[in-house]
Design an enzyme around this catalytic site. Sequence first.
Site, PDB file in Angstrom:
ATOM      1  N   ASP A   1      44.382 -15.311   0.440  1.00  0.00           N
ATOM      2  CA  ASP A   1      45.635 -15.313  -0.326  1.00  0.00           C
ATOM      3  C   ASP A   1      45.839 -16.644  -1.037  1.00  0.00           C
ATOM      4  O   ASP A   1      45.121 -17.615  -0.817  1.00  0.00           O
ATOM      5  CB  ASP A   1      46.817 -15.046   0.606  1.00  0.00           C
ATOM      6  CG  ASP A   1      47.022 -16.184   1.601  1.00  0.00           C
ATOM      7  OD1 ASP A   1      46.011 -16.740   2.074  1.00  0.00           O
ATOM      8  OD2 ASP A   1      48.182 -16.510   1.909  1.00  0.00           O
ATOM      9  N   GLU A   2      46.836 -16.686  -1.896  1.00  0.00           N
ATOM     10  CA  GLU A   2      47.354 -17.899  -2.532  1.00  0.00           C
ATOM     11  C   GLU A   2      46.279 -18.734  -3.228  1.00  0.00           C
ATOM     12  O   GLU A   2      46.307 -19.962  -3.197  1.00  0.00           O
ATOM     13  CB  GLU A   2      48.107 -18.748  -1.498  1.00  0.00           C
ATOM     14  CG  GLU A   2      49.345 -18.045  -0.957  1.00  0.00           C
ATOM     15  CD  GLU A   2      50.121 -18.879   0.036  1.00  0.00           C
ATOM     16  OE1 GLU A   2      51.345 -18.714   0.103  1.00  0.00           O
ATOM     17  OE2 GLU A   2      49.498 -19.689   0.762  1.00  0.00           O
ATOM     18  N   ASN A   3      45.350 -18.061  -3.851  1.00  0.00           N
ATOM     19  CA  ASN A   3      44.408 -18.756  -4.728  1.00  0.00           C
ATOM     20  C   ASN A   3      45.045 -18.826  -6.103  1.00  0.00           C
ATOM     21  O   ASN A   3      45.166 -17.815  -6.794  1.00  0.00           O
ATOM     22  CB  ASN A   3      43.083 -17.989  -4.769  1.00  0.00           C
ATOM     23  CG  ASN A   3      42.122 -18.546  -5.810  1.00  0.00           C
ATOM     24  OD1 ASN A   3      42.278 -19.666  -6.288  1.00  0.00           O
ATOM     25  ND2 ASN A   3      41.127 -17.747  -6.167  1.00  0.00           N
TER      26      ASN A   3
END
Length: 679
Positions: A320-322
């Site tokens: 996540d959160e790339n």
Amino acid sequence: MKQIKFFPQILFFIFILFSICNAKDKKSNLYLMPWPESIQINSGRFLLSKDFVISLNNENENLFKSAQRALKIIADKTGIFFENQFPKINSSEITSLNVNIKNVEDLKLGLDESYDLEISQERIIINSANQVGAMHALSTLVQLIDSDSNGYFLPSVQIIDKPRFQWRGLLIDVSRHFEPIEIIKRNLDALAAVKMNVFHWHLTDDHGFRIECKALPKLHEMGSDGNFFTHEQIKEIVEYADERGIRVVPEFDLPGHATSWLVGYPEFASAPGPYTVERNWGIFNPTLDPTNEKIYEFLETFFTEMSTLFPDKYWHIGGDENNGKQWDANPKIQEFMKNNKMKSNHELQNYFNVRVDKILSNLNKTMVGWYTDEMPDLSKDYIVQAWKGRVSLYETAKNGYRSLLSHGFYIDLVQTTEYHYLNDPIPPDSILADSVKEKILGGEATMWAEFVGPETIDSRIWPRTAAIAERLWSPSEVNNLQNMFERLDKVNLQLETYGLTHIKNYEMMMRRITGNYDVEILKNFVNAIQPLYTYSRDHPHVFKSFYPLSRIVDISQPDPKPAREFKFLVNEFLEQKSLDQKKYNSIKNQLECWRDNHIKLLPIITKTPILKEIETLSEDLSKAAEIGLKSLDILLNNSKADEKWKSESNEILNSIEKPRGEVELAVKKSIEKLFQKVE
């Protein structure tokens, strides 16, 4: 004549009604958590004595150790000198407690965890399909211990129990703040006590690479500040968890959240280095380069070594959160995307995930990952962890993927026990098709570690996680808040049996701040406040990972019991039709305590600079309590409030809305309710 004819039936009906009410009363005296699927209260009790003996029909080592731990808990609680300090193995003898299992099974997803527990005046019998079910039964047994003037006893009950969801976990992040092995162990003990079965170990992130890798030593040598778990420690924890019926699911976060990977191996980054371990909180740019073929050899080497440490089939790879900034700025990566007709970074990440999935599949591992806005192009074995809400949970399940709920179970956000408890993955009124419900495996509480250290982590996990454990184990119809809190208060004390520091560190940290054994005055204030919702804490400080976690905000509790009880008391008082003198006196006494506390606390604040940031909030608590007392007096006398006083009080209550020292008044809304009731 008709009355005489039906009199026996009426008596029978009254008897049945009395029996039902009496059974409910008896159940209300049982402090079990999670609450069993089925429980029947019988007459009588099993008295504990020095002759108490446990017999096992199987020589399984984990079952033996579990029975031995239960025996020690019973001995420590009762002070009874048991003559038989070890359980009997493979014994056909009828003893005090007979534990019977059908098979010994390896821990795995979907394992039958059911058990039957029957306690009569003469003996106790546990029957289960395997050793894990028996362990759960023993956890229930030790919660049932009670006492009166005649001694210690277990109530006569018949329990038939099994979990509602098969995945019931807790994530502990050891990257942002490192948590030593003893903290992991005591939390595993507590998880077993409330029948949780997954420990999700978040081992890598921007702030630290917390596991030894012998094949790629620069990972832990350069990315951990020297704080990491050795191979031996990892094996120790995995074995410790296995003995308690808990699977260990490691998380190696990638391709984003990857700074600590790149400190030692910058050649695998999407932008030139050098890189250093991150000290701030947030989402950062460093990301692995999916177009670099050598990175897959690198990951294969790493995962192969890790497979010798973590036997569980399921591994978490984050995902996540790339933010994609390094990918967008890299011409080579952009050219790769163009040549492969990739239109977005989501597609590039899917490409990376598929390559990683192949590596893990060859190691007989199945990927778990955080929900992303576009579903990865992976096999339906992939498990998706939903952190954005139930909608994403349901979308994932409808698309045929198995899923877990963590949204609403983010315990690091310091939300209330009530909020977490009512956060049901599949609410009773759900209209989801059965085929979709079957894909929802359960959920996990998540303890992200921006604002916790070894002294405070237990207080952020417990006791709220016990309420989450019940939500994931017990039938959805078990949702009465008042009953839950009554049981939770007892279970909270029982959790100290396992070495948790969530209660004792509360006053210990206050003693350190004040330099005084008597912390009652400071405690009166802290009982009335709560820490800010975590995402609001970066004001006025911009936090770094090495800042101290010893201020009032760190001592204060996410859901302080005194504030919660005051809220319930005020609600009940205002709902009543006639005056309840006992409730009135309780509210009045509490408000007087808070009103008078600031004057007493001022000398302590004056000589203790660390408390200066909460001085005005302490004063505001006193002002609010004074308004509450005046409101209470007006309500008691059924009189009309002075308009000038009402206007001034309203301004005061509005002005104290602002948090200070990253804490806020937990009792403000309850006092406002009293004030708003006056005319």
